[in-house]
Design a protein around this motif. Structure first.
Motif, PDB file in Angstrom:
ATOM      1  N   PRO A   1       0.813  -1.228   0.000  1.00 63.33           N
ATOM      2  CA  PRO A   1       0.000   0.000   0.000  1.00 63.33           C
ATOM      3  C   PRO A   1       0.841   1.270   0.000  1.00 63.33           C
ATOM      4  CG  PRO A   1      -0.978  -1.613   1.452  1.00 63.33           C
ATOM      5  CD  PRO A   1       0.334  -2.194   1.008  1.00 63.33           C
ATOM      6  N   ASP A   2       1.910   1.285   0.781  1.00 59.83           N
ATOM      7  CA  ASP A   2       2.766   2.478   0.814  1.00 59.83           C
ATOM      8  C   ASP A   2       3.449   2.702  -0.529  1.00 59.83           C
ATOM      9  OD1 ASP A   2       2.095   3.026   3.415  1.00 59.83           O
ATOM     10  OD2 ASP A   2       3.888   2.083   4.286  1.00 59.83           O
ATOM     11  N   GLU A   3       3.885   1.625  -1.171  1.00 59.55           N
ATOM     12  CA  GLU A   3       4.540   1.758  -2.482  1.00 59.55           C
ATOM     13  C   GLU A   3       3.552   2.229  -3.539  1.00 59.55           C
ATOM     14  OE1 GLU A   3       7.988  -1.704  -1.956  1.00 59.55           O
ATOM     15  OE2 GLU A   3       6.037  -2.195  -2.817  1.00 59.55           O
TER      16      GLU A   3
ATOM     17  N   PRO B   1      -5.324   4.749  -7.680  1.00 58.49           N
ATOM     18  CA  PRO B   1      -4.034   4.450  -8.316  1.00 58.49           C
ATOM     19  C   PRO B   1      -4.155   3.678  -9.621  1.00 58.49           C
ATOM     20  CG  PRO B   1      -4.343   3.081  -6.388  1.00 58.49           C
ATOM     21  CD  PRO B   1      -5.437   4.098  -6.364  1.00 58.49           C
ATOM     22  N   MET B   2      -5.288   2.984  -9.829  1.00 59.83           N
ATOM     23  CA  MET B   2      -5.412   2.288 -11.106  1.00 59.83           C
ATOM     24  C   MET B   2      -5.546   3.289 -12.250  1.00 59.83           C
ATOM     25  SD  MET B   2      -7.424  -1.268 -10.401  1.00 59.83           S
ATOM     26  CE  MET B   2      -8.606  -0.678  -9.204  1.00 59.83           C
TER      27      MET B   2
ATOM     28  N   ILE C   1      -2.338  -4.110  -7.918  1.00 56.45           N
ATOM     29  CA  ILE C   1      -2.549  -3.110  -6.886  1.00 56.45           C
ATOM     30  C   ILE C   1      -2.889  -3.824  -5.570  1.00 56.45           C
ATOM     31  CG2 ILE C   1      -4.072  -1.214  -6.191  1.00 56.45           C
ATOM     32  CD1 ILE C   1      -2.134  -0.448  -8.402  1.00 56.45           C
ATOM     33  N   PRO C   2      -2.377  -3.345  -4.426  1.00 59.75           N
ATOM     34  CA  PRO C   2      -2.563  -4.082  -3.165  1.00 59.75           C
ATOM     35  C   PRO C   2      -4.020  -4.117  -2.702  1.00 59.75           C
ATOM     36  CG  PRO C   2      -1.607  -1.918  -2.747  1.00 59.75           C
ATOM     37  CD  PRO C   2      -1.574  -2.119  -4.230  1.00 59.75           C
TER      38      PRO C   2
ATOM     39  N   THR D   1      -5.286   8.467  -0.426  1.00 61.86           N
ATOM     40  CA  THR D   1      -4.501   8.360  -1.659  1.00 61.86           C
ATOM     41  C   THR D   1      -4.972   7.210  -2.546  1.00 61.86           C
ATOM     42  OG1 THR D   1      -2.569   9.232  -0.488  1.00 61.86           O
ATOM     43  CG2 THR D   1      -2.161   8.130  -2.590  1.00 61.86           C
ATOM     44  N   LEU D   2      -5.332   6.085  -1.945  1.00 63.24           N
ATOM     45  CA  LEU D   2      -5.641   4.890  -2.719  1.00 63.24           C
ATOM     46  C   LEU D   2      -7.116   4.741  -3.079  1.00 63.24           C
ATOM     47  CD1 LEU D   2      -3.463   2.166  -0.927  1.00 63.24           C
ATOM     48  CD2 LEU D   2      -2.838   3.630  -2.850  1.00 63.24           C
ATOM     49  N   GLU D   3      -8.000   5.299  -2.274  1.00 59.46           N
ATOM     50  CA  GLU D   3      -9.419   4.965  -2.416  1.00 59.46           C
ATOM     51  C   GLU D   3     -10.319   6.119  -2.845  1.00 59.46           C
ATOM     52  OE1 GLU D   3      -9.999   1.820  -2.047  1.00 59.46           O
ATOM     53  OE2 GLU D   3      -8.258   1.169  -0.891  1.00 59.46           O
TER      54      GLU D   3
END
Length: 374
Positions: free
Chosen positions: A63-65, A317-318, A342-343, A360-362
């Motif tokens: 997730p951090d990467e 991120p996708m 993606i994690p 950031t991710l969601e």
């Protein structure tokens, strides 16, 4: 004098040939399709076998990467197409916001199109792909309407030497790059999460399985069923019902299922927008509820205790990395991974209000206005 003129002319011809040869070399330096044996082997599987298979990830960031990834600067102002099946829902809006963010940071133009009707419109999406060709895009990132429809779109662009990055839902083509969550593993993880909440003897329950022709939903449902079958004999799937992404249809599926199986103890919804736990009849308010997808609605449900844990599906991120990879390919990067997984990130109430990773991710990136992109 004539000899000198001929030499000068030959020099000019040589220069021109070298110049054009340089352009040709540059064009060949764009690695249009990935060359990865494991990826090609997976793509050669039948759709039926893929539904019960993990992705052969080339790269699996933490997730951090994933949150730290940054789109590269474009070597020139490319035009990149970004294709969505719909904008009806946070997931799709968040993916699009990531795409626009990457385009802005990379310094490229984004041509955005949405089929509008979700996973029921592969023909419309193909027509949109044809229009993008006419506009002269240099590369495309695509969320295909279905696994086979993505092949037709990929082939359409590759015939014109235009690289394709598939994001969010699979395409059965070894010639397109992919940035993807592993939906099969998400289903397996969801079964583990259910048992963690209920114990191994969870009893009978219902799977709200999502669109019948969408690979992401079919793989999550298959992963859940396979995990239950291999490890949890005390968990019984009474019904696995399919429906479009519409909470009203999800509720109807639930109501139909409990007519035949009134004593269900749990629900697994492969996407949180398929069924709102608040809409369940009073009798079923306390059943265990597992879902995938962190957005403003499910965040509120998590805070209220409707869920104890949610598995995120990382849409931002996708879109962001899909466009970033398109830029990298056009820049001539020879090391763009064939398949980035993606994690699968889990969130609990302690991560709320959304922590930095979740944002950031969601979530939809700041400054993105859906109305301006329709």
């Amino acid at each position: 004098m004539r000899i000198k003129s001929m030499i000068a002319m030959l020099g000019l011809v040589t220069f021109v040939l070298m110049f054009w040869g340089g352009i040709e070399v540059s064009a060949q330096a764009i690695k249009i399709s990935p060359k990865d044996a494991a990826y090609a082997k997976y793509q050669a599987l039948s759709t039926a076998k893929k539904l019960h298979s993990n992705l052969p990830c080339t790269v699996s960031p933490t997730p951090d990467e994933a949150a730290a990834y940054r789109a590269p600067k474009a070597k020139r102002r490319y035009t990149i197409g970004f294709m969505e099946p719909t904008l009806a829902g946070h997931y799709y809006q968040a993916g699009s916001s990531g795409a626009f963010k990457a385009a802005k940071e990379a310094g490229v133009k984004l041509e955005f199109v949405s089929a509008g009707t979700g996973y029921a419109s592969p023909e419309q999406q193909l027509k949109q792909a044809e229009r993008l060709l006419l506009k002269g895009v240099d590369a495309v990132a695509v969320i295909p309407t279905d696994i086979q429809g993505g092949v037709a779109i990929t082939n359409l662009f590759l015939r014109e030497k235009i690289p394709v990055v598939i994001v969010a839902t699979e395409s059965s083509s070894p010639d397109a790059y992919m940035v993807m969550q592993d939906d099969y593993q998400m289903g397996r993880d969801s079964a583990d999460l259910l048992v963690k909440e209920t114990g191994p003897n969870a009893g009978k329950g219902i799977v709200i399985a999502g669109p019948a022709n969408a690979t992401w939903s079919a793989k999550r449902a298959a992963g859940f069923a396979d995990r239950v079958k291999e490890k949890y004999p005390g968990v019984k799937i009474a019904v696995s019902a399919t429906q479009n992404v519409d909470p009203a249809q999800g509720l109807k599926s639930f109501e139909n299922a409990v007519q035949a199986h009134p004593n269900i103890k749990w629900v697994y919804s492969v996407f949180n927008l398929l069924l709102d736990p608040d809409s369940l009849p009073a009798r079923y308010k306390d059943v265990a509820f597992v879902t995938n997808g962190l957005d403003p609605a499910s965040i509120q449900d998590l805070k209220e205790g409707q869920y104890s844990t949610i598995i995120g599906i990382t849409p931002t991120p996708m879109g962001y990395q899909g466009v970033g990879h398109a830029v990298a390919i056009l820049n001539g990067d020879q090391n763009v991974p064939a398949l980035v997984c993606i994690p699968l990130t889990r969130y609990t109430a302690k991560d709320m209000p959304p922590n930095k990773t979740a944002v950031t991710l969601e979530l939809i990136q700041k400054g993105f206005e859906v109305s301006a992109q329709k």
